[in-house]
Design a protein around this motif. Sequence first.
Motif, PDB file in Angstrom:
ATOM      1  N   LEU A  26       0.839  -1.198   0.000  1.00  0.00           N
ATOM      2  CA  LEU A  26       0.000   0.000   0.000  1.00  0.00           C
ATOM      3  C   LEU A  26       0.877   1.253   0.000  1.00  0.00           C
ATOM      4  O   LEU A  26       0.670   2.174  -0.798  1.00  0.00           O
ATOM      5  CB  LEU A  26      -0.929   0.004   1.218  1.00  0.00           C
ATOM      6  N   TYR A  27       1.855   1.266   0.881  1.00  0.00           N
ATOM      7  CA  TYR A  27       2.775   2.413   0.972  1.00  0.00           C
ATOM      8  C   TYR A  27       3.472   2.643  -0.371  1.00  0.00           C
ATOM      9  O   TYR A  27       3.549   3.777  -0.857  1.00  0.00           O
ATOM     10  CB  TYR A  27       3.797   2.168   2.076  1.00  0.00           C
ATOM     11  N   ALA A  28       3.961   1.578  -0.983  1.00  0.00           N
ATOM     12  CA  ALA A  28       4.656   1.693  -2.269  1.00  0.00           C
ATOM     13  C   ALA A  28       3.725   2.200  -3.365  1.00  0.00           C
ATOM     14  O   ALA A  28       4.132   2.989  -4.226  1.00  0.00           O
ATOM     15  CB  ALA A  28       5.257   0.348  -2.663  1.00  0.00           C
ATOM     16  N   ASN A  29       2.467   1.764  -3.335  1.00  0.00           N
ATOM     17  CA  ASN A  29       1.505   2.181  -4.356  1.00  0.00           C
ATOM     18  C   ASN A  29       1.092   3.646  -4.217  1.00  0.00           C
ATOM     19  O   ASN A  29       0.503   4.208  -5.136  1.00  0.00           O
ATOM     20  CB  ASN A  29       0.262   1.290  -4.327  1.00  0.00           C
ATOM     21  N   PHE A  30       1.396   4.247  -3.073  1.00  0.00           N
ATOM     22  CA  PHE A  30       1.092   5.659  -2.839  1.00  0.00           C
ATOM     23  C   PHE A  30       2.385   6.443  -2.572  1.00  0.00           C
ATOM     24  O   PHE A  30       2.390   7.407  -1.820  1.00  0.00           O
ATOM     25  CB  PHE A  30       0.123   5.803  -1.652  1.00  0.00           C
ATOM     26  N   ALA A  31       3.484   6.037  -3.194  1.00  0.00           N
ATOM     27  CA  ALA A  31       4.796   6.639  -2.946  1.00  0.00           C
ATOM     28  C   ALA A  31       4.872   8.100  -3.366  1.00  0.00           C
ATOM     29  O   ALA A  31       5.557   8.898  -2.739  1.00  0.00           O
ATOM     30  CB  ALA A  31       5.879   5.842  -3.662  1.00  0.00           C
ATOM     31  N   ASN A  32       4.169   8.457  -4.420  1.00  0.00           N
ATOM     32  CA  ASN A  32       4.158   9.837  -4.889  1.00  0.00           C
ATOM     33  C   ASN A  32       2.871  10.073  -5.673  1.00  0.00           C
ATOM     34  O   ASN A  32       2.120   9.130  -5.942  1.00  0.00           O
ATOM     35  CB  ASN A  32       5.404  10.141  -5.732  1.00  0.00           C
ATOM     36  N   THR A  33       2.620  11.311  -6.032  1.00  0.00           N
ATOM     37  CA  THR A  33       1.338  11.647  -6.667  1.00  0.00           C
ATOM     38  C   THR A  33       1.154  11.024  -8.047  1.00  0.00           C
ATOM     39  O   THR A  33       0.037  10.954  -8.538  1.00  0.00           O
ATOM     40  CB  THR A  33       1.155  13.167  -6.771  1.00  0.00           C
ATOM     41  N   GLY A  34       2.233  10.538  -8.645  1.00  0.00           N
ATOM     42  CA  GLY A  34       2.123   9.887  -9.947  1.00  0.00           C
ATOM     43  C   GLY A  34       2.016   8.377  -9.870  1.00  0.00           C
ATOM     44  O   GLY A  34       1.856   7.714 -10.892  1.00  0.00           O
ATOM     45  N   ALA A  35       2.076   7.828  -8.666  1.00  0.00           N
ATOM     46  CA  ALA A  35       1.993   6.375  -8.487  1.00  0.00           C
ATOM     47  C   ALA A  35       0.570   5.888  -8.751  1.00  0.00           C
ATOM     48  O   ALA A  35      -0.386   6.667  -8.755  1.00  0.00           O
ATOM     49  CB  ALA A  35       2.443   5.995  -7.078  1.00  0.00           C
ATOM     50  N   GLN A  36       0.430   4.588  -8.933  1.00  0.00           N
ATOM     51  CA  GLN A  36      -0.872   4.024  -9.318  1.00  0.00           C
ATOM     52  C   GLN A  36      -1.967   4.249  -8.278  1.00  0.00           C
ATOM     53  O   GLN A  36      -3.130   4.442  -8.633  1.00  0.00           O
ATOM     54  CB  GLN A  36      -0.748   2.555  -9.659  1.00  0.00           C
ATOM     55  N   GLY A  37      -1.627   4.237  -7.000  1.00  0.00           N
ATOM     56  CA  GLY A  37      -2.639   4.428  -5.963  1.00  0.00           C
ATOM     57  C   GLY A  37      -3.313   5.785  -6.019  1.00  0.00           C
ATOM     58  O   GLY A  37      -4.551   5.868  -6.117  1.00  0.00           O
ATOM     59  N   PRO A  38      -2.551   6.881  -5.971  1.00  0.00           N
ATOM     60  CA  PRO A  38      -3.169   8.197  -6.051  1.00  0.00           C
ATOM     61  C   PRO A  38      -3.898   8.449  -7.372  1.00  0.00           C
ATOM     62  O   PRO A  38      -4.944   9.098  -7.393  1.00  0.00           O
ATOM     63  CB  PRO A  38      -1.994   9.168  -5.893  1.00  0.00           C
ATOM     64  N   VAL A  39      -3.360   7.917  -8.453  1.00  0.00           N
ATOM     65  CA  VAL A  39      -4.009   8.092  -9.756  1.00  0.00           C
ATOM     66  C   VAL A  39      -5.378   7.415  -9.758  1.00  0.00           C
ATOM     67  O   VAL A  39      -6.385   8.005 -10.162  1.00  0.00           O
ATOM     68  CB  VAL A  39      -3.119   7.549 -10.897  1.00  0.00           C
ATOM     69  N   ALA A  40      -5.437   6.171  -9.286  1.00  0.00           N
ATOM     70  CA  ALA A  40      -6.708   5.442  -9.248  1.00  0.00           C
ATOM     71  C   ALA A  40      -7.692   6.093  -8.286  1.00  0.00           C
ATOM     72  O   ALA A  40      -8.878   6.246  -8.608  1.00  0.00           O
ATOM     73  CB  ALA A  40      -6.462   3.986  -8.855  1.00  0.00           C
ATOM     74  N   TYR A  41      -7.207   6.474  -7.119  1.00  0.00           N
ATOM     75  CA  TYR A  41      -8.068   7.118  -6.124  1.00  0.00           C
ATOM     76  C   TYR A  41      -8.658   8.408  -6.678  1.00  0.00           C
ATOM     77  O   TYR A  41      -9.876   8.620  -6.625  1.00  0.00           O
ATOM     78  CB  TYR A  41      -7.262   7.405  -4.850  1.00  0.00           C
ATOM     79  N   ALA A  42      -7.808   9.264  -7.226  1.00  0.00           N
ATOM     80  CA  ALA A  42      -8.288  10.541  -7.757  1.00  0.00           C
ATOM     81  C   ALA A  42      -9.237  10.345  -8.928  1.00  0.00           C
ATOM     82  O   ALA A  42     -10.249  11.044  -9.037  1.00  0.00           O
ATOM     83  CB  ALA A  42      -7.108  11.418  -8.162  1.00  0.00           C
ATOM     84  N   SER A  43      -8.945   9.377  -9.781  1.00  0.00           N
ATOM     85  CA  SER A  43      -9.821   9.109 -10.931  1.00  0.00           C
ATOM     86  C   SER A  43     -11.229   8.748 -10.484  1.00  0.00           C
ATOM     87  O   SER A  43     -12.217   9.238 -11.033  1.00  0.00           O
ATOM     88  CB  SER A  43      -9.252   7.987 -11.796  1.00  0.00           C
ATOM     89  N   GLN A  44     -11.323   7.883  -9.488  1.00  0.00           N
ATOM     90  CA  GLN A  44     -12.642   7.487  -8.992  1.00  0.00           C
ATOM     91  C   GLN A  44     -13.342   8.642  -8.285  1.00  0.00           C
ATOM     92  O   GLN A  44     -14.539   8.858  -8.454  1.00  0.00           O
ATOM     93  CB  GLN A  44     -12.537   6.291  -8.051  1.00  0.00           C
ATOM     94  N   MET A  45     -12.599   9.384  -7.484  1.00  0.00           N
ATOM     95  CA  MET A  45     -13.201  10.512  -6.767  1.00  0.00           C
ATOM     96  C   MET A  45     -13.726  11.570  -7.735  1.00  0.00           C
ATOM     97  O   MET A  45     -14.789  12.155  -7.498  1.00  0.00           O
ATOM     98  CB  MET A  45     -12.196  11.133  -5.794  1.00  0.00           C
ATOM     99  N   ILE A  46     -13.023  11.801  -8.841  1.00  0.00           N
ATOM    100  CA  ILE A  46     -13.475  12.783  -9.837  1.00  0.00           C
ATOM    101  C   ILE A  46     -14.766  12.307 -10.500  1.00  0.00           C
ATOM    102  O   ILE A  46     -15.650  13.110 -10.799  1.00  0.00           O
ATOM    103  CB  ILE A  46     -12.364  13.046 -10.879  1.00  0.00           C
ATOM    104  N   ILE A  47     -14.902  11.017 -10.691  1.00  0.00           N
ATOM    105  CA  ILE A  47     -16.157  10.477 -11.246  1.00  0.00           C
ATOM    106  C   ILE A  47     -17.302  10.761 -10.280  1.00  0.00           C
ATOM    107  O   ILE A  47     -18.379  11.209 -10.677  1.00  0.00           O
ATOM    108  CB  ILE A  47     -16.039   8.966 -11.525  1.00  0.00           C
ATOM    109  N   ASP A  48     -17.057  10.499  -8.999  1.00  0.00           N
ATOM    110  CA  ASP A  48     -18.096  10.676  -7.983  1.00  0.00           C
ATOM    111  C   ASP A  48     -18.319  12.131  -7.595  1.00  0.00           C
ATOM    112  O   ASP A  48     -19.428  12.507  -7.213  1.00  0.00           O
ATOM    113  CB  ASP A  48     -17.740   9.872  -6.727  1.00  0.00           C
ATOM    114  N   HIS A  49     -17.257  12.934  -7.669  1.00  0.00           N
ATOM    115  CA  HIS A  49     -17.315  14.336  -7.239  1.00  0.00           C
ATOM    116  C   HIS A  49     -16.526  15.201  -8.230  1.00  0.00           C
ATOM    117  O   HIS A  49     -15.398  15.614  -7.942  1.00  0.00           O
ATOM    118  CB  HIS A  49     -16.724  14.492  -5.833  1.00  0.00           C
ATOM    119  N   PRO A  50     -17.098  15.484  -9.392  1.00  0.00           N
ATOM    120  CA  PRO A  50     -16.362  16.191 -10.441  1.00  0.00           C
ATOM    121  C   PRO A  50     -15.905  17.600 -10.051  1.00  0.00           C
ATOM    122  O   PRO A  50     -15.029  18.164 -10.705  1.00  0.00           O
ATOM    123  CB  PRO A  50     -17.335  16.229 -11.615  1.00  0.00           C
ATOM    124  N   GLU A  51     -16.447  18.141  -8.998  1.00  0.00           N
ATOM    125  CA  GLU A  51     -16.056  19.489  -8.568  1.00  0.00           C
ATOM    126  C   GLU A  51     -14.715  19.511  -7.836  1.00  0.00           C
ATOM    127  O   GLU A  51     -14.125  20.573  -7.622  1.00  0.00           O
ATOM    128  CB  GLU A  51     -17.141  20.103  -7.672  1.00  0.00           C
TER     129      GLU A  51
END
Length: 77
Positions: A26-51
């Motif tokens: 988990l830590y490795a997947n969120f190592a920086n803002t370009g890692a897969q974890g933050p990208v996936a999290y932000a992508s889903q959140m933008i779908i649910d909350h486009p603002e």
Amino acid sequence: MKGAELVEARFGSELVGGVRTAIDDLYANFANTGAQGPVAYASQMIIDHPELDEKSLRADSVVEVRTFYTRLNLSVT
């Protein structure tokens, strides 16, 4: 109860084996803002909350995972 407290209550303060591996992953997947974890999290959140702001969501997710890891008194291996 915070996430780290829940993990400690369930698994104890000695996190070993598969649990430790999962938390390290988990830590490795969120190592920086370009890692897969933050990208996936932000992508889903933008779908649910486009603002919401994608860059902020990515940064916030990295900080939260680091905080979680630190509260478990783990060090990066």
